[in-house]
Design a protein around this motif. Structure first.
Motif, short mmCIF file in Angstrom:
data_model
loop_
_atom_site.label_atom_id
_atom_site.label_comp_id
_atom_site.label_asym_id
_atom_site.label_seq_id
_atom_site.Cartn_x
_atom_site.Cartn_y
_atom_site.Cartn_z
N TYR A 134 0.83 -1.19 0.00
CA TYR A 134 0.00 0.00 0.00
C TYR A 134 0.87 1.25 0.00
CZ TYR A 134 -3.37 -3.52 1.31
OH TYR A 134 -4.14 -4.66 1.31
N LEU A 136 2.04 5.02 0.63
CA LEU A 136 1.90 5.97 1.72
C LEU A 136 2.82 7.16 1.49
CD1 LEU A 136 2.37 3.42 4.63
CD2 LEU A 136 0.18 4.35 3.95
N LEU A 138 3.93 8.99 4.77
CA LEU A 138 3.85 9.33 6.19
C LEU A 138 5.23 9.67 6.74
CD1 LEU A 138 1.40 6.56 7.51
CD2 LEU A 138 0.85 8.89 6.76
N ASN A 155 5.66 2.97 1.67
CA ASN A 155 4.74 1.86 1.41
C ASN A 155 4.82 0.85 2.54
OD1 ASN A 155 6.82 -0.30 0.60
ND2 ASN A 155 7.29 1.39 -0.79
N CYS A 161 8.17 -2.93 4.73
CA CYS A 161 7.82 -1.58 4.32
C CYS A 161 9.01 -0.93 3.62
CB CYS A 161 7.37 -0.73 5.51
SG CYS A 161 8.67 -0.41 6.73
N LEU A 228 -5.58 3.55 9.36
CA LEU A 228 -5.48 4.25 8.09
C LEU A 228 -6.76 4.13 7.27
CD1 LEU A 228 -1.91 3.10 6.97
CD2 LEU A 228 -2.51 5.24 8.10
N TYR A 230 -8.16 4.98 3.00
CA TYR A 230 -7.74 5.26 1.63
C TYR A 230 -8.40 6.54 1.15
CZ TYR A 230 -6.48 4.19 -3.23
OH TYR A 230 -5.94 4.22 -4.49
N LYS A 234 -3.76 7.27 -1.92
CA LYS A 234 -2.83 6.66 -0.97
C LYS A 234 -3.53 6.50 0.37
CE LYS A 234 -0.83 11.16 0.26
NZ LYS A 234 -1.76 11.92 -0.60
N TYR A 235 -2.84 5.85 1.31
CA TYR A 235 -3.40 5.66 2.65
C TYR A 235 -2.94 6.77 3.58
CZ TYR A 235 -5.27 1.16 1.39
OH TYR A 235 -6.01 0.18 0.79
N VAL A 236 -3.87 7.28 4.37
CA VAL A 236 -3.61 8.36 5.33
C VAL A 236 -4.26 8.00 6.64
CG1 VAL A 236 -3.50 10.14 3.52
CG2 VAL A 236 -5.69 9.63 4.62
#
Length: 249
Positions: A134, A136, A138, A155, A161, A228, A230, A234-236
């Protein structure tokens, strides 16, 4: 994880190969990355070499750097119209091998050396990873011996990751154990993604690394994913105020 995130996960179809059409192919190759090229002459002779992808334009041209080869190889293989097989690695999503065939359109020697190909009609993506990754962006920190290094968590997957930072140093060694801490600025919850470094590369002043979790790192990754949502790209982190507002609709 909230409904949006669950829906996004389910929508990711686990296929090993898929076809991408036209200029969309270029979205899967990052500028500056090295690719493997093979020129095939009309008589079936082949020349393999490495070249870096530079970019593309609106006129259906794609650009690669010129390799360092012998004069004889240039004379024999670098002819306009010859077919070229190109293979590169895409770091997006689940990761994929990008393969397509094009042809040499121009060979430029002055003022700079440049290979110009036509945009392929289609390309094949061969998925490489066994787990969904996924995307990201962050902020995180890695504790060094004398300071904290600010990094970006790019990611995550269930097994590991990726992170990056724009600095020449420090360098991380393969198999080095690290802890990448991500903090949710809204509620101050911390997620310690611990594991060992498995790969790394440098490009244009940016360092990029991938780690494989240890057992505590896997637990904290599951905690992180549950926090998180979507946002369409992206994922937040889930915004409690936003969720409360949506619940009232």
């Amino acid at each position: 994880m909230n409904t949006n995130a669950i829906t996004a996960k389910k929508s990711l179809v686990r296929v090993k190969e898929k076809i991408v059409m036209g200029l969309k192919v270029m979205d899967f190759i990052q500028h500056g990355t090295e690719s493997s090229l093979e020129i095939v002459t009309p008589l079936g002779q082949r020349l393999n070499f490495k070249s870096n992808f530079i970019g593309f334009d609106e006129h259906q041209h794609i650009f690669f750097t010129m390799p360092l080869l012998s004069r004889a190889e240039y004379v024999e293989f670098f002819m306009e119209g010859f077919n070229v097989n190109i293979e590169g690695i895409s770091e997006q999503g689940e990761g994929a091998l990008v393969r397509f065939r094009t042809r040499i359109e121009h060979i430029i020697y002055k003022p700079i050396n440049l290979l110009v190909f036509t945009v392929p009609q289609q390309a094949k993506l061969v998925l490489l990873r066994n787990e969904t990754r996924y995307e990201l962006q962050l902020q995180g920190n890695i504790q060094l011996s004398n300071r904290k290094l600010r990094v970006v968590l790019t990611n995550v997957s269930s097994g590991g990751c990726g992170y990056s930072y724009e600095a020449i140093s420090p360098d991380f060694d393969i198999d080095q154990r690290i802890v990448l801490e991500v903090i949710n600025s809204t509620n101050k919850n911390a997620y310690a993604l611990s594991g060992i470094v498995r790969n790394g590369k440098k490009k244009l002043g940016k360092q990029t690394y991938g780690i494989v979790y240890d057992d505590p790192g896997q637990v904290n990754c599951r905690r992180l994913l549950s926090a998180l949502m979507y946002d369409g790209t992206k994922y937040v982190f889930i915004n409690p105020k936003q969720n409360h507002a949506l619940a009232g609709l």
